[in-house]
Design a protein around this motif. Sequence first.
Motif, PDB file in Angstrom:
ATOM      1  N   GLU A 193       0.821  -1.205   0.000  1.00 46.91           N
ATOM      2  CA  GLU A 193       0.000   0.000   0.000  1.00 46.91           C
ATOM      3  C   GLU A 193       0.856   1.258   0.000  1.00 46.91           C
ATOM      4  O   GLU A 193       0.524   2.251  -0.683  1.00 46.91           O
ATOM      5  CB  GLU A 193      -0.920  -0.013   1.222  1.00 46.91           C
ATOM      6  N   GLU A 194       1.955   1.242   0.785  1.00 43.98           N
ATOM      7  CA  GLU A 194       2.840   2.408   0.781  1.00 43.98           C
ATOM      8  C   GLU A 194       3.467   2.623  -0.594  1.00 43.98           C
ATOM      9  O   GLU A 194       3.614   3.764  -1.042  1.00 43.98           O
ATOM     10  CB  GLU A 194       3.928   2.218   1.842  1.00 43.98           C
ATOM     11  N   GLN A 195       3.825   1.531  -1.264  1.00 44.89           N
ATOM     12  CA  GLN A 195       4.401   1.643  -2.595  1.00 44.89           C
ATOM     13  C   GLN A 195       3.368   2.199  -3.590  1.00 44.89           C
ATOM     14  O   GLN A 195       3.693   3.052  -4.424  1.00 44.89           O
ATOM     15  CB  GLN A 195       4.902   0.279  -3.058  1.00 44.89           C
TER      16      GLN A 195
ATOM     17  N   ILE B 279       1.180   6.754  -6.729  1.00 46.70           N
ATOM     18  CA  ILE B 279       0.116   7.719  -7.015  1.00 46.70           C
ATOM     19  C   ILE B 279       0.623   9.148  -6.847  1.00 46.70           C
ATOM     20  O   ILE B 279       0.343  10.043  -7.665  1.00 46.70           O
ATOM     21  CB  ILE B 279      -1.102   7.450  -6.117  1.00 46.70           C
ATOM     22  N   GLN B 280       1.396   9.368  -5.755  1.00 45.53           N
ATOM     23  CA  GLN B 280       1.927  10.710  -5.515  1.00 45.53           C
ATOM     24  C   GLN B 280       2.895  11.132  -6.617  1.00 45.53           C
ATOM     25  O   GLN B 280       2.892  12.283  -7.065  1.00 45.53           O
ATOM     26  CB  GLN B 280       2.617  10.754  -4.155  1.00 45.53           C
TER      27      GLN B 280
ATOM     28  N   GLU C 169       3.907  14.386 -11.514  1.00 48.47           N
ATOM     29  CA  GLU C 169       4.245  14.440 -12.957  1.00 48.47           C
ATOM     30  C   GLU C 169       3.130  15.109 -13.748  1.00 48.47           C
ATOM     31  O   GLU C 169       3.383  15.941 -14.636  1.00 48.47           O
ATOM     32  CB  GLU C 169       4.500  13.052 -13.476  1.00 48.47           C
ATOM     33  N   GLN C 170       1.873  14.775 -13.440  1.00 49.47           N
ATOM     34  CA  GLN C 170       0.767  15.398 -14.165  1.00 49.47           C
ATOM     35  C   GLN C 170       0.677  16.889 -13.869  1.00 49.47           C
ATOM     36  O   GLN C 170       0.363  17.710 -14.747  1.00 49.47           O
ATOM     37  CB  GLN C 170      -0.540  14.696 -13.779  1.00 49.47           C
ATOM     38  N   LEU C 171       0.926  17.252 -12.594  1.00 50.18           N
ATOM     39  CA  LEU C 171       0.902  18.636 -12.227  1.00 50.18           C
ATOM     40  C   LEU C 171       2.001  19.423 -12.930  1.00 50.18           C
ATOM     41  O   LEU C 171       1.788  20.552 -13.426  1.00 50.18           O
ATOM     42  CB  LEU C 171       1.016  18.789 -10.701  1.00 50.18           C
TER      43      LEU C 171
END
Length: 269
Positions: free
Chosen positions: A250-252, A257-258, A263-265
């Motif tokens: 889950e941490e990975q 996701i972060q 990257e999208q931002l």
Amino acid sequence: MGCFECCIKCLGGVPYASLVATILCFSGVALFCGCGHVALTGTVSILEQHFSTTPTDHALLSEVIQLMQYVIYGIASFFFLYGIILLAEGFYTTSAVKELHGEFKTTACGRCISGMFVFLTYVLGVAWLGVFGFSAVPVFMFYNIWSTCEVIKSYQANVTVPGDQICVDIRQYGIIPWNAVPGRACGPILENICNTNEFYMSYHLFIVACAGAGATVIALIHFLMILSSNWAYLKDASKMQAYQDIKAKEEQELQDIQSRSKEQLNSYT
């Protein structure tokens, strides 16, 4: 890491409870097998010389005793190997618990093997309870003979109660047939039997063999408690490992996701 710290780490991984149980098991089995084998040989000699002079009368008993001696050889070999296996399993489980938060990973096969040893040790413990009870039978028989001899000695000075009337009939125990000759011993003859070295050695060796069987039962109960505790530790370790694996996954995923969001931002700006 210095030599002292290394020794302390090595000693910390020793399964002392399993080591004590293994030593007790080896000692008990050795006493039962060694003393029982010699005592059975002495018992046959006493029967042949004093209670059953015809070989055909105790032929079946001789075959049974010989078979029991072969069984003793098998018991000694099996428990020597089984004790080493349980000690090795103790080392494995201790390492698994010590390295719970490290890179060591318990496997389903290891937990299954630990559970199998719990069941097998339980079955062997129940069987050895029967062996312990069975080994008390010759002790009871020899004690009756010995106590009868003591009664004869105490009546030697009493004229009104002659010792010749006090007898021991081995046929009533069922180990030789009723047509065995003479089948019993009375008075001075019985006292002479009790004074022989074979009777003295067989009696005390049967006592030691019975004590060895009792020590083996205690060792197997000790093993059973250790194996049950180790199996519970391994079960908890597997659950902890599954939880840590899920948490790490889950941490990975959260980090992925972060990173994608950044990257999208950046691409948007």
